[in-house]
Design a protein around this motif. Structure first.
Motif, mmCIF file in Angstrom:
data_model
loop_
_atom_site.group_PDB
_atom_site.id
_atom_site.type_symbol
_atom_site.label_atom_id
_atom_site.label_comp_id
_atom_site.label_asym_id
_atom_site.label_seq_id
_atom_site.Cartn_x
_atom_site.Cartn_y
_atom_site.Cartn_z
ATOM 1 N N ASP A 222 -26.135 50.082 -29.048
ATOM 2 C CA ASP A 222 -26.873 51.041 -28.596
ATOM 3 C C ASP A 222 -27.833 51.908 -29.400
ATOM 4 N N THR A 223 -27.440 52.245 -30.649
ATOM 5 C CA THR A 223 -28.207 52.918 -31.620
ATOM 6 C C THR A 223 -29.401 52.013 -31.905
ATOM 7 N N ALA A 224 -29.164 50.848 -32.307
ATOM 8 C CA ALA A 224 -30.058 49.758 -32.604
ATOM 9 C C ALA A 224 -31.196 49.462 -31.486
ATOM 10 N N ALA A 225 -30.775 49.446 -30.275
ATOM 11 C CA ALA A 225 -31.418 49.402 -29.161
ATOM 12 C C ALA A 225 -32.417 50.464 -28.927
ATOM 13 N N LYS A 226 -31.929 51.655 -29.175
ATOM 14 C CA LYS A 226 -32.750 52.894 -28.948
ATOM 15 C C LYS A 226 -33.765 52.873 -30.067
ATOM 16 N N THR A 227 -33.661 52.615 -31.302
ATOM 17 C CA THR A 227 -34.493 52.488 -32.616
ATOM 18 C C THR A 227 -35.459 51.410 -32.160
ATOM 19 N N GLU B 93 -49.495 34.569 -34.823
ATOM 20 C CA GLU B 93 -50.364 33.687 -34.408
ATOM 21 C C GLU B 93 -51.081 33.960 -33.154
ATOM 22 N N MET B 94 -50.104 34.667 -32.249
ATOM 23 C CA MET B 94 -50.623 34.926 -30.755
ATOM 24 C C MET B 94 -51.274 36.238 -30.993
ATOM 25 N N HIS B 95 -51.499 36.978 -31.963
ATOM 26 C CA HIS B 95 -52.228 38.282 -32.334
ATOM 27 C C HIS B 95 -51.129 39.246 -31.781
ATOM 28 N N ALA B 96 -49.926 38.979 -31.639
ATOM 29 C CA ALA B 96 -48.887 40.088 -31.168
ATOM 30 C C ALA B 96 -48.510 40.843 -32.329
ATOM 31 N N VAL B 97 -47.907 41.898 -32.165
ATOM 32 C CA VAL B 97 -47.222 42.880 -33.327
ATOM 33 C C VAL B 97 -45.828 42.849 -33.070
ATOM 34 N N THR B 98 -45.027 42.191 -33.991
ATOM 35 C CA THR B 98 -43.669 42.503 -33.774
ATOM 36 C C THR B 98 -43.218 43.823 -34.602
ATOM 37 N N VAL B 99 -41.875 44.432 -33.787
ATOM 38 C CA VAL B 99 -41.517 45.594 -34.359
ATOM 39 C C VAL B 99 -40.533 45.290 -35.503
ATOM 40 N N ARG B 100 -40.348 46.183 -36.435
ATOM 41 C CA ARG B 100 -39.377 45.672 -37.427
ATOM 42 C C ARG B 100 -37.966 45.620 -37.012
ATOM 43 N N ASP B 101 -37.455 46.514 -36.340
ATOM 44 C CA ASP B 101 -36.203 46.776 -36.017
ATOM 45 C C ASP B 101 -35.620 45.776 -34.985
ATOM 46 N N THR B 102 -34.501 45.377 -35.067
ATOM 47 C CA THR B 102 -34.092 44.171 -33.842
ATOM 48 C C THR B 102 -32.513 44.814 -33.546
ATOM 49 N N VAL B 103 -32.253 44.211 -32.204
ATOM 50 C CA VAL B 103 -30.821 44.319 -32.069
ATOM 51 C C VAL B 103 -30.315 42.833 -32.143
ATOM 52 N N SER B 104 -29.194 42.771 -32.991
ATOM 53 C CA SER B 104 -28.489 41.508 -33.218
ATOM 54 C C SER B 104 -27.046 41.426 -33.059
ATOM 55 N N PHE B 105 -26.557 40.344 -32.165
ATOM 56 C CA PHE B 105 -24.936 40.112 -32.054
ATOM 57 C C PHE B 105 -24.740 39.155 -32.773
ATOM 58 N N HIS B 106 -23.880 39.385 -33.699
ATOM 59 C CA HIS B 106 -23.259 38.266 -34.623
ATOM 60 C C HIS B 106 -21.875 37.804 -33.956
ATOM 61 N N LEU B 107 -21.598 36.578 -33.985
ATOM 62 C CA LEU B 107 -20.463 36.060 -33.108
ATOM 63 C C LEU B 107 -20.274 36.762 -31.666
ATOM 64 N N ALA B 108 -21.573 36.615 -31.161
ATOM 65 C CA ALA B 108 -21.649 37.443 -29.624
ATOM 66 C C ALA B 108 -20.468 37.372 -28.929
ATOM 67 N N HIS B 109 -20.025 36.094 -28.596
ATOM 68 C CA HIS B 109 -18.950 36.009 -27.572
ATOM 69 C C HIS B 109 -17.766 36.849 -27.820
ATOM 70 N N GLY B 110 -17.327 37.155 -29.055
ATOM 71 C CA GLY B 110 -16.257 38.112 -29.250
ATOM 72 C C GLY B 110 -16.751 39.387 -29.259
ATOM 73 N N GLN B 111 -18.048 40.149 -28.868
ATOM 74 C CA GLN B 111 -18.571 41.286 -29.058
ATOM 75 C C GLN B 111 -18.495 41.859 -27.973
ATOM 76 N N PHE B 112 -18.237 41.045 -26.789
ATOM 77 C CA PHE B 112 -18.464 41.727 -25.348
ATOM 78 C C PHE B 112 -17.008 41.530 -24.529
ATOM 79 N N ASP B 113 -16.922 42.476 -23.719
ATOM 80 C CA ASP B 113 -15.405 42.374 -23.153
ATOM 81 C C ASP B 113 -15.644 41.695 -21.940
#
Length: 195
Positions: free
Chosen positions: A167-172, A135-155
């Motif tokens: 890292d691969t998802a962020a690069k894409t 609606e704001m006339h922006a273009v969203t890119v298809r690929d995202t980075v997603s952290f499921h159960l995020a608190h457990g994903q990080f040290d």
């Protein structure tokens, strides 16, 4: 990759809740963009901005002061990455306020997403944001980075326990964002966007 004319990237940290996890994800993502010569990055942390949800055509001095913190960064950006949690199957109210207080700043620019949350990893928030940014006339890119159960994903140092996937998802996502940012910037230099 064009390092002579880097893309100006605004990274928006959408959560402003006390005790939020957003800065952990934002710090990790900033590390990914710092490794690239084709982006220069500025962070907009919505915990530092207090925009009201009620819009006004003539905002008062307090609102103008808050807008002055963010509007120039959004206007100068060639592209955006929104780092968002999922609140009640949606995205934070502070992010909606930021979006709604601006219009031309989003037009004909690409938006990428880094989401985090429980089992859905914030993906429901991202799907709703795609509609809002369209609606704001922006273009969203298809690929995202997603952290499921995020608190457990990080040290304890704020790094992903297994960085390969993120890292691969962020690069894409950044590759796609860079392509769209250049394509849209080139198009706007030839012909103004007809918004």
């Amino acid at each position: 990759m064009d390092i002579t004319n880097p893309i100006r990237l605004a990274v928006i940290v959408a959560s402003n809740r006390e005790g939020r996890f957003g800065p952990v994800v934002a710090d990790w993502f900033a590390g990914r963009t710092a490794e690239r010569d084709d982006f220069t990055t500025r962070v907009v942390d919505l915990a530092d901005v207090d925009l009201p949800t009620a819009l006004s055509h003539s905002p008062g001095p307090a609102v103008r002061a808050e807008l002055a913190k963010v509007s120039p960064v959004l206007a100068e950006a060639d592209a955006f990455v929104v780092i968002t949690p999922e609140y009640n199957h949606s995205f934070p109210a502070a992010l909606k306020s930021l979006i709604d207080w601006h219009f031309t700043e989003w037009q004909a620019k690409p938006v990428g997403f880094v989401s985090y949350g429980g089992i859905s990893g914030g993906l429901r928030a991202v799907e709703q944001l795609r509609q809002v940014f369209a609606e704001m006339h922006a273009v969203t890119v298809r690929d995202t980075v997603s952290f499921h159960l995020a608190h457990g994903q990080f040290d304890e140092d704020g790094a992903p326990k297994d960085p390969t996937g993120p890292d691969t998802a962020a690069k894409t996502m950044l590759d796609q964002l860079g392509w769209w940012a250049r394509a849209l910037k080139d198009a706007k230099s030839t012909r103004p966007y007809a918004g």
